[in-house]
Design a protein around this motif. Structure first.
Motif, mmCIF file in Angstrom:
data_model
loop_
_atom_site.group_PDB
_atom_site.id
_atom_site.type_symbol
_atom_site.label_atom_id
_atom_site.label_comp_id
_atom_site.label_asym_id
_atom_site.label_seq_id
_atom_site.Cartn_x
_atom_site.Cartn_y
_atom_site.Cartn_z
ATOM 1 N N ALA A 242 90.271 -97.647 -28.310
ATOM 2 C CA ALA A 242 89.872 -96.858 -27.223
ATOM 3 C C ALA A 242 88.467 -96.112 -27.745
ATOM 4 C CB ALA A 242 90.462 -95.512 -27.001
ATOM 5 N N ALA A 243 88.167 -96.150 -28.923
ATOM 6 C CA ALA A 243 87.119 -95.602 -29.447
ATOM 7 C C ALA A 243 86.237 -96.425 -30.650
ATOM 8 C CB ALA A 243 87.043 -93.979 -29.895
ATOM 9 N N PRO A 244 86.041 -97.494 -30.349
ATOM 10 C CA PRO A 244 85.492 -98.202 -31.642
ATOM 11 C C PRO A 244 84.311 -97.994 -32.476
ATOM 12 C CG PRO A 244 85.153 -99.537 -29.874
ATOM 13 C CD PRO A 244 85.700 -98.190 -29.314
ATOM 14 N N TRP A 245 84.138 -97.883 -33.633
ATOM 15 C CA TRP A 245 82.966 -97.868 -34.472
ATOM 16 C C TRP A 245 82.044 -99.222 -34.421
ATOM 17 C CZ3 TRP A 245 80.125 -93.796 -36.163
ATOM 18 C CH2 TRP A 245 80.939 -92.594 -36.388
ATOM 19 N N TYR A 246 80.923 -98.923 -34.396
ATOM 20 C CA TYR A 246 79.771 -100.074 -34.558
ATOM 21 C C TYR A 246 78.947 -99.505 -35.635
ATOM 22 C CZ TYR A 246 81.586 -101.556 -29.859
ATOM 23 O OH TYR A 246 82.308 -101.758 -28.921
ATOM 24 N N VAL A 247 78.874 -100.530 -36.542
ATOM 25 C CA VAL A 247 77.747 -100.195 -37.856
ATOM 26 C C VAL A 247 76.422 -101.175 -37.471
ATOM 27 C CG1 VAL A 247 77.506 -100.726 -40.386
ATOM 28 C CG2 VAL A 247 79.452 -99.533 -39.520
ATOM 29 N N ILE A 248 75.708 -100.256 -37.253
ATOM 30 C CA ILE A 248 74.191 -101.050 -36.961
ATOM 31 C C ILE A 248 73.284 -101.102 -38.175
ATOM 32 C CG2 ILE A 248 72.381 -101.099 -35.200
ATOM 33 C CD1 ILE A 248 74.038 -100.001 -33.038
ATOM 34 N N PRO A 249 72.829 -102.142 -38.657
ATOM 35 C CA PRO A 249 71.853 -102.290 -39.789
ATOM 36 C C PRO A 249 70.604 -101.667 -39.085
ATOM 37 C CG PRO A 249 72.915 -104.452 -39.352
ATOM 38 C CD PRO A 249 73.464 -103.648 -38.204
ATOM 39 N N ALA A 250 70.083 -100.699 -39.958
ATOM 40 C CA ALA A 250 68.948 -99.949 -39.365
ATOM 41 C C ALA A 250 67.539 -99.730 -40.291
ATOM 42 C CB ALA A 250 69.496 -98.432 -39.007
ATOM 43 N N ASP A 251 67.474 -100.902 -41.269
ATOM 44 C CA ASP A 251 66.409 -100.656 -41.895
ATOM 45 C C ASP A 251 65.172 -101.090 -40.994
ATOM 46 O OD1 ASP A 251 67.218 -99.864 -44.286
ATOM 47 O OD2 ASP A 251 67.154 -101.853 -45.456
ATOM 48 N N ARG A 252 65.601 -102.038 -39.915
ATOM 49 C CA ARG A 252 64.365 -102.414 -39.026
ATOM 50 C C ARG A 252 64.731 -101.670 -37.662
ATOM 51 N NH1 ARG A 252 63.293 -108.613 -40.225
ATOM 52 N NH2 ARG A 252 64.762 -109.117 -42.082
ATOM 53 N N LYS A 253 64.011 -100.509 -37.510
ATOM 54 C CA LYS A 253 64.081 -100.003 -36.639
ATOM 55 C C LYS A 253 64.324 -100.478 -35.056
ATOM 56 C CE LYS A 253 61.714 -95.809 -38.363
ATOM 57 N NZ LYS A 253 60.639 -94.834 -38.191
ATOM 58 N N TRP A 254 63.502 -101.269 -34.782
ATOM 59 C CA TRP A 254 63.326 -102.182 -33.607
ATOM 60 C C TRP A 254 64.748 -102.830 -33.486
ATOM 61 C CZ3 TRP A 254 64.525 -107.195 -33.579
ATOM 62 C CH2 TRP A 254 64.295 -107.987 -35.069
ATOM 63 N N TYR A 255 65.425 -103.334 -34.364
ATOM 64 C CA TYR A 255 66.896 -103.892 -34.343
ATOM 65 C C TYR A 255 67.670 -102.894 -33.674
ATOM 66 C CZ TYR A 255 71.409 -105.983 -34.613
ATOM 67 O OH TYR A 255 72.529 -106.585 -34.434
ATOM 68 N N ALA A 256 67.709 -101.705 -34.569
ATOM 69 C CA ALA A 256 68.918 -100.780 -34.289
ATOM 70 C C ALA A 256 68.746 -100.439 -32.991
ATOM 71 C CB ALA A 256 68.593 -99.663 -35.113
ATOM 72 N N ARG A 257 67.411 -100.268 -32.289
ATOM 73 C CA ARG A 257 67.249 -99.848 -31.012
ATOM 74 C C ARG A 257 67.848 -100.789 -29.919
ATOM 75 N NH1 ARG A 257 61.222 -97.089 -32.115
ATOM 76 N NH2 ARG A 257 61.981 -95.742 -33.743
ATOM 77 N N LEU A 258 67.570 -101.975 -30.303
ATOM 78 C CA LEU A 258 68.006 -103.017 -29.366
ATOM 79 C C LEU A 258 69.482 -103.071 -29.271
ATOM 80 C CD1 LEU A 258 66.220 -104.964 -27.847
ATOM 81 C CD2 LEU A 258 66.284 -106.576 -29.868
ATOM 82 N N ALA A 259 70.178 -102.880 -30.478
ATOM 83 C CA ALA A 259 71.456 -102.988 -30.504
ATOM 84 C C ALA A 259 72.053 -102.154 -29.748
ATOM 85 C CB ALA A 259 71.552 -103.210 -32.040
ATOM 86 N N VAL A 260 71.668 -100.682 -30.004
ATOM 87 C CA VAL A 260 72.406 -99.817 -29.332
ATOM 88 C C VAL A 260 72.236 -99.805 -27.739
ATOM 89 C CG1 VAL A 260 71.960 -97.052 -28.985
ATOM 90 C CG2 VAL A 260 72.021 -97.882 -31.271
ATOM 91 N N GLN A 261 70.860 -100.080 -27.391
ATOM 92 C CA GLN A 261 70.662 -100.597 -25.945
ATOM 93 C C GLN A 261 71.525 -101.484 -25.329
ATOM 94 O OE1 GLN A 261 67.247 -103.030 -24.636
ATOM 95 N NE2 GLN A 261 66.572 -101.194 -23.361
ATOM 96 N N ARG A 262 71.901 -102.482 -26.174
ATOM 97 C CA ARG A 262 72.920 -103.542 -25.908
ATOM 98 C C ARG A 262 74.342 -102.926 -25.495
ATOM 99 N NH1 ARG A 262 71.452 -108.453 -23.868
ATOM 100 N NH2 ARG A 262 73.469 -109.526 -23.786
ATOM 101 N N LEU A 263 74.684 -102.231 -26.717
ATOM 102 C CA LEU A 263 76.121 -101.511 -26.527
ATOM 103 C C LEU A 263 76.213 -100.574 -25.223
ATOM 104 C CD1 LEU A 263 76.715 -100.437 -30.311
ATOM 105 C CD2 LEU A 263 77.446 -102.489 -29.003
ATOM 106 N N LEU A 264 75.049 -99.539 -25.035
ATOM 107 C CA LEU A 264 75.148 -99.192 -23.780
ATOM 108 C C LEU A 264 75.134 -99.749 -22.541
ATOM 109 C CD1 LEU A 264 72.687 -96.356 -24.412
ATOM 110 C CD2 LEU A 264 74.964 -95.842 -23.980
ATOM 111 N N LEU A 265 74.306 -100.982 -22.514
ATOM 112 C CA LEU A 265 74.511 -101.937 -21.412
ATOM 113 C C LEU A 265 75.760 -102.307 -21.439
ATOM 114 C CD1 LEU A 265 71.121 -103.765 -21.671
ATOM 115 C CD2 LEU A 265 71.840 -102.324 -19.781
ATOM 116 N N GLY A 266 76.272 -102.614 -22.326
ATOM 117 C CA GLY A 266 77.878 -103.427 -22.421
ATOM 118 C C GLY A 266 78.798 -102.421 -21.690
ATOM 119 N N ALA A 267 78.758 -101.379 -21.989
ATOM 120 C CA ALA A 267 79.818 -100.231 -21.457
ATOM 121 C C ALA A 267 79.407 -100.058 -20.183
ATOM 122 C CB ALA A 267 79.671 -98.709 -22.248
ATOM 123 N N LEU A 268 78.105 -100.029 -19.665
ATOM 124 C CA LEU A 268 77.836 -99.656 -18.160
ATOM 125 C C LEU A 268 78.235 -101.023 -17.391
ATOM 126 C CD1 LEU A 268 74.380 -97.921 -18.929
ATOM 127 C CD2 LEU A 268 76.354 -96.852 -17.519
#
Lengths: 287, 287
Positions: B237-263
């Motif tokens: 019901a509430a999974p964790w996602y671990v997002i590699p974040a040394d590259r800021k651009w990737y982390a942002r892209l990945a979070v956007q993607r997760l939001l898009l997936g949920a929506l």
């Protein structure tokens, strides 16, 4: 006005838009663009251009004051007839800065619980804290606008509210809150076009409410209620600004300008470190 | 995955980032970009590109549900070591949509009043309402992270909290809240660089706190506390996602993607008019 940002402005619009003694709402042309000589294209460019300064000032304000018990804040109050563009201001002007520094409060029709309290009861907790920019999408002014037009309270109570509002806002100003009260002023014709567009587009149907036409039919009463509210509550501490809003690009530019003016006056500075930078550099290097 | 938005993605990152059975935090490379084959330049372009869809879906969600008593919402929980980029996510991913549809809650060190209550007491009122996207900048997980590492509560209480969290989140999910729990995972070296930058730039001094180094010295303990939190609270019901974040651009892209997936899963539709469009068109025309 700083040179780098005067752009299409021929003069500072704040004094032109401010409600001072003798102000008449019916003399304001909703289609005009006071103080601005550019067109839609330059207006959009200037809005974009000034986003950088707004962003910088907002971050400084936040950095300098958000952890304090008291300190400066900005409160933008937005009032308008339906479709005048409050949402667009929130989106395109306020939305251009860091969401972490913004406190947005949309005041809807009061709930039963809210109605059981004084009209300012639901407003107080939403006043922005130090370092923040607060935005009221509708506000305590509803209680002397629709409240007056629809006779939701008797005349004596409406009279009392003007006084209560002035006392409330003076108190906020005293505590460091710069209050910018904006009425976005559109013409009835422009509103008709905008409402019609909502009816024409299925993705806009949700924004339309049959009650909007009911309110529209009371246009002169609303303008009178606004006029009276201006006369009673446009104060030194919390002035009203009437912004012609038939041209969305102008209204956004003007609100941005007012926000910039308030922030420039606060002139927030990056806070000095409250730790020893060189000691920390060493601790960090060794960690 | 819809064709128009796969861009630099070679596969849907959600399953790659999700914490499932057997997950080991120490096996995740903070510098990696799971599922994405592009570089920083394409990453920034893709982020910008997908803003349109995110915006559209957010507006539909709001339109369809924000006036309902119950209905779907999205809750993005952000946890990370200092400097990992939570603020950048709020700014550049969440900040790209209409502020009116966002409920942002930053949870700081609890106040005395908050400490006098159960740890979920201050969390519950900040859960996003129907039609909204909520963002927790830090969250109830602090109480099993710093709470565990700093021994702010005894072991039995920490154990109880995992259970309480799962029950709480299951209840939210049941009520229609899509919960996306994100840990932004940076390396200690990257954190050192980012903290050093804060010390090098006077306009960043306010973002530095000597306590950041104290926490940094407990890095392995924090990683262990995260690992345990993942094992105990990454649920269907509430999974964790671990997002590699040394590259800021990737982390942002990945979070956007997760939001898009949920929506996209919610798939909100423009609500049908609850009034007669042609009648209203006539009323409006005559007004």
């Amino acid at each position: 006005m700083s040179e780098k940002t005067d752009l299409g402005w021929s003069e500072d619009p704040a004094p032109l838009l401010r409600v001072d003694d003798g102000f008449r709402l019916d003399e304001v042309d909703p289609h005009s663009t006071p103080g601005y000589e550019g067109n839609k294209k330059s207006g959009r460019r200037d809005l974009q251009y000034c986003t950088g300064e707004l962003d910088d000032l907002q971050e400084r304000l936040f950095a300098a004051h958000h952890d304090e018990e008291s300190g400066p804040a900005v409160l933008l109050v937005l009032q308008a007839m339906d479709t005048a563009g409050k949402g667009g201001i929130v989106r395109h002007v306020v939305g251009s800065v860091d969401p972490q520094g913004i406190e947005l409060a949309a005041f809807k029709k009061p709930s039963k619980e809210e109605l059981a309290h004084d009209f300012l009861w639901r407003i107080r907790p939403r006043v922005p804290g130090p370092g923040m920019i607060g935005v009221f999408d509708r506000s305590h002014y509803e209680d002397v606008l629709i409240g007056k037009v629809r006779e939701l309270a008797d005349e004596a109570e409406i009279e009392r509210r003007y006084e209560a509002i002035n006392a409330f806002e003076a108190e906020l100003a005293e505590a460091g809150v710069r209050i910018i009260k904006v009425m976005l002023h559109i013409s009835p014709d422009e509103q008709k076009d905008r409402l019609m567009e909502r009816l024409d587009r299925p993705d806009k149907h949700w924004k339309y409410n049959p009650g909007d036409v009911d309110e529209r039919l009371l246009w002169p009463d609303y303008m009178q209620a606004y006029q009276t509210a201006f006369e009673r509550t446009s104060t030194e501490a919390a002035p009203w600004y009437v912004i012609p809003a038939d041209r969305k690009w102008y209204a956004r530019l003007a609100v941005q300008r007012l926000l910039l003016g308030a922030l420039r006056e606060i002139d927030p500075q990056w806070p000095a470190a409250d730790y020893d930078v060189s000691v920390e550099r060493e601790r960090l290097a060794e960690s």
